[in-house]
Design a protein around this motif. Structure first.
Motif, mmCIF file in Angstrom:
data_model
loop_
_atom_site.group_PDB
_atom_site.id
_atom_site.type_symbol
_atom_site.label_atom_id
_atom_site.label_comp_id
_atom_site.label_asym_id
_atom_site.label_seq_id
_atom_site.Cartn_x
_atom_site.Cartn_y
_atom_site.Cartn_z
ATOM 1 N N LYS A 104 28.108 34.978 40.997
ATOM 2 C CA LYS A 104 27.181 35.400 42.055
ATOM 3 C C LYS A 104 27.840 36.390 43.011
ATOM 4 C CE LYS A 104 24.251 31.266 42.162
ATOM 5 N NZ LYS A 104 23.794 30.098 42.977
ATOM 6 N N ASN A 105 29.165 36.338 43.107
ATOM 7 C CA ASN A 105 29.890 37.221 44.017
ATOM 8 C C ASN A 105 30.667 38.309 43.287
ATOM 9 O OD1 ASN A 105 29.836 35.830 46.944
ATOM 10 N ND2 ASN A 105 29.964 34.211 45.404
ATOM 11 N N LYS A 106 30.270 38.624 42.061
ATOM 12 C CA LYS A 106 30.991 39.646 41.311
ATOM 13 C C LYS A 106 30.731 41.030 41.903
ATOM 14 C CE LYS A 106 27.331 40.121 37.834
ATOM 15 N NZ LYS A 106 26.999 39.995 36.395
ATOM 16 N N GLU A 107 31.710 41.899 41.758
ATOM 17 C CA GLU A 107 31.611 43.245 42.281
ATOM 18 C C GLU A 107 30.905 44.154 41.275
ATOM 19 O OE1 GLU A 107 35.584 44.324 43.099
ATOM 20 O OE2 GLU A 107 35.769 43.048 44.883
ATOM 21 N N PRO A 108 30.116 45.117 41.746
ATOM 22 C CA PRO A 108 29.369 45.998 40.823
ATOM 23 C C PRO A 108 30.272 46.762 39.871
ATOM 24 C CG PRO A 108 28.549 46.205 43.069
ATOM 25 C CD PRO A 108 29.799 45.383 43.148
ATOM 26 N N GLU A 109 31.435 47.182 40.331
ATOM 27 C CA GLU A 109 32.309 47.998 39.492
ATOM 28 C C GLU A 109 33.148 47.168 38.534
ATOM 29 O OE1 GLU A 109 32.450 47.637 42.669
ATOM 30 O OE2 GLU A 109 34.490 47.253 43.396
ATOM 31 N N SER A 110 32.919 45.827 38.488
ATOM 32 C CA SER A 110 33.732 44.960 37.650
ATOM 33 C C SER A 110 33.431 45.108 36.165
ATOM 34 C CB SER A 110 33.517 43.491 38.035
ATOM 35 O OG SER A 110 32.166 43.136 37.834
ATOM 36 N N ALA A 111 32.467 45.936 35.805
ATOM 37 C CA ALA A 111 32.127 46.104 34.388
ATOM 38 C C ALA A 111 33.279 46.727 33.600
ATOM 39 C CB ALA A 111 30.879 46.968 34.244
ATOM 40 N N THR A 112 34.150 47.455 34.290
ATOM 41 C CA THR A 112 35.275 48.079 33.591
ATOM 42 C C THR A 112 36.618 47.463 33.977
ATOM 43 O OG1 THR A 112 35.446 49.738 35.354
ATOM 44 C CG2 THR A 112 34.065 50.281 33.436
ATOM 45 N N SER A 113 36.579 46.374 34.754
ATOM 46 C CA SER A 113 37.822 45.764 35.213
ATOM 47 C C SER A 113 37.691 44.256 35.207
ATOM 48 C CB SER A 113 38.167 46.258 36.622
ATOM 49 O OG SER A 113 39.320 45.598 37.103
ATOM 50 N N ILE A 114 38.789 43.586 34.828
ATOM 51 C CA ILE A 114 38.801 42.131 34.824
ATOM 52 C C ILE A 114 39.379 41.604 36.131
ATOM 53 C CG2 ILE A 114 39.705 40.087 33.670
ATOM 54 C CD1 ILE A 114 39.771 41.656 31.103
ATOM 55 N N SER A 115 40.491 42.195 36.581
ATOM 56 C CA SER A 115 41.141 41.709 37.787
ATOM 57 C C SER A 115 40.330 42.081 39.021
ATOM 58 C CB SER A 115 42.553 42.301 37.891
ATOM 59 O OG SER A 115 42.483 43.708 37.948
ATOM 60 N N SER A 116 40.306 41.156 39.992
ATOM 61 C CA SER A 116 39.601 41.359 41.261
ATOM 62 C C SER A 116 38.143 41.725 41.036
ATOM 63 C CB SER A 116 40.314 42.438 42.103
ATOM 64 O OG SER A 116 41.647 42.067 42.364
ATOM 65 N N SER A 117 37.508 41.129 40.057
ATOM 66 C CA SER A 117 36.128 41.467 39.734
ATOM 67 C C SER A 117 35.128 40.598 40.482
ATOM 68 C CB SER A 117 35.889 41.337 38.224
ATOM 69 O OG SER A 117 36.176 40.028 37.794
ATOM 70 N N SER A 118 35.612 39.799 41.439
ATOM 71 C CA SER A 118 34.733 38.972 42.245
ATOM 72 C C SER A 118 35.331 38.841 43.635
ATOM 73 C CB SER A 118 34.564 37.580 41.617
ATOM 74 O OG SER A 118 33.783 36.748 42.451
ATOM 75 N N THR A 119 34.473 38.717 44.618
ATOM 76 C CA THR A 119 34.948 38.562 45.992
ATOM 77 C C THR A 119 35.207 37.102 46.335
ATOM 78 O OG1 THR A 119 32.649 38.442 46.786
ATOM 79 C CG2 THR A 119 33.703 40.621 46.746
ATOM 80 N N LEU A 120 34.976 36.202 45.395
ATOM 81 C CA LEU A 120 35.220 34.784 45.637
ATOM 82 C C LEU A 120 36.720 34.507 45.578
ATOM 83 C CD1 LEU A 120 33.561 32.137 46.074
ATOM 84 C CD2 LEU A 120 33.918 31.679 43.648
ATOM 85 N N SER A 121 37.249 33.811 46.588
ATOM 86 C CA SER A 121 38.681 33.554 46.672
ATOM 87 C C SER A 121 39.151 32.636 45.551
ATOM 88 C CB SER A 121 39.014 32.913 48.022
ATOM 89 O OG SER A 121 40.372 32.509 48.063
ATOM 90 N N ILE A 122 40.370 32.880 45.092
ATOM 91 C CA ILE A 122 40.955 32.070 44.029
ATOM 92 C C ILE A 122 41.189 30.634 44.477
ATOM 93 C CG2 ILE A 122 43.353 32.591 44.611
ATOM 94 C CD1 ILE A 122 43.937 32.771 41.604
ATOM 95 N N PHE A 123 41.235 30.403 45.782
ATOM 96 C CA PHE A 123 41.470 29.051 46.287
ATOM 97 C C PHE A 123 40.284 28.113 46.023
ATOM 98 C CE2 PHE A 123 44.647 31.387 48.787
ATOM 99 C CZ PHE A 123 45.753 30.592 48.525
ATOM 100 N N TRP A 124 39.175 28.674 45.584
ATOM 101 C CA TRP A 124 38.059 27.824 45.158
ATOM 102 C C TRP A 124 38.427 27.030 43.903
ATOM 103 C CZ3 TRP A 124 32.822 27.150 46.726
ATOM 104 C CH2 TRP A 124 32.502 27.770 47.944
ATOM 105 N N GLN A 125 39.489 27.440 43.242
ATOM 106 C CA GLN A 125 39.948 26.722 42.049
ATOM 107 C C GLN A 125 40.764 25.473 42.379
ATOM 108 O OE1 GLN A 125 42.046 29.741 39.614
ATOM 109 N NE2 GLN A 125 40.470 29.331 38.076
#
Length: 262
Positions: free
Chosen positions: A119-140
């Motif tokens: 739900k928080n993915k970035e529009p330009e993430s279609a060509t990139s895997i890293s940092s493709s969402s604004t959701l913090s990794i600490f949610w893990q």
């Protein structure tokens, strides 16, 4: 006669052992898909980048915390609540069952995090895997903590169970069963991922676990594992109810002696 009884003892352990393999599949995700999922989340705190693989440190902290909490608080509490056998806490089979339940919760937590990540993915993430969402990794953190808690109940209980229920001559074999379940869990996990990708991938669909997670549905795989573990838990309950404990090595020797006399 003693050798026959030892073989019977091992055969009685096998159904319980088979039920632990699927747990190892869940445990394997911590070093595989959890890392891939974390790499596709926001890993930066200002100028500092958090490696996705370093999140496993929360698993270690969880194991240390829950071992302390269980020994100091939970085990004495269960011993007081036990009305059938005074001053006795949870049995090894009960602890392993709790480990399976917590593993189910870990997979559900991971699936929920993945839904929010998409739900928080970035529009330009279609060509990139890293940092493709604004959701913090600490949610893990919750899913890692739950995996750590399940380890305390499952793997520690499993090791104690096989060592206590195996005859003296087969103690090393019983310990090997624990390691074998972890190894088989890795193979089953790889096989399951391959099957899921083959079924879910078509010409127009990238599948559940594509290279770019924003084009897939990793949460469905997590929920699939949760469902399979729940089914495994039901089978485990049947096997655990059927199993009869060998109280001690002395009782095992006495049973063999009685059969030899007959």
């Amino acid at each position: 006669m003693t050798q026959v009884e030892e073989v019977k003892c091992v055969l009685r352990l096998l159904p319980i052992w088979l039920c632990t393999i699927l747990y190892s599949v869940v445990f394997t995700q911590m070093a595989s898909l959890f890392v891939v999922q974390g790499a596709a989340m926001k890993t930066n705190i200002k100028n500092f980048r958090i490696p996705a693989s370093s999140m496993s440190s929360f698993d270690i902290l969880s194991v240390a915390f829950f071992i302390f909490a269980y020994r100091r608080f939970l085990d004495p509490l269960f011993a007081r609540l036990n009305k059938t056998e005074r001053n006795k806490g949870l049995t090894e089979l009960q602890r392993m069952g709790i480990g399976l339940v917590i593993a189910i919760m870990a997979m559900i937590s991971a699936g929920i995090v993945e839904i929010h990540r998409l739900k928080n993915k970035e529009p330009e993430s279609a060509t990139s895997i890293s940092s493709s969402s604004t959701l913090s990794i600490f949610w893990q953190v919750p899913q890692y903590m739950l995996i750590g808690a399940s380890e305390v109940f499952m793997y520690v209980g499993q090791l104690e169970f096989f060592n206590s229920q195996a005859p003296t001559g087969l103690k090393s074999f019983a310990s090997a069963l624990c390691m074998a379940s972890i190894s088989l869990g890795n193979y089953v996990s790889s096989l399951l991922v391959s099957i899921v990708m083959k079924i879910s991938t078509t010409d127009d669909v990238h599948g559940w676990i594509p290279e770019n997670l924003n084009k897939g549905h990793l949460e469905r795989f997590y929920f699939l594992l949760a469902g399979l573990t729940a089914a495994d838990f039901v089978v485990y309950l049947i096997c655990a109810k059927w199993y009869k404990y060998i109280k001690s090595e002395a009782s095992f020797s006495e049973s063999v002696t009685e059969e030899e006399e007959v």
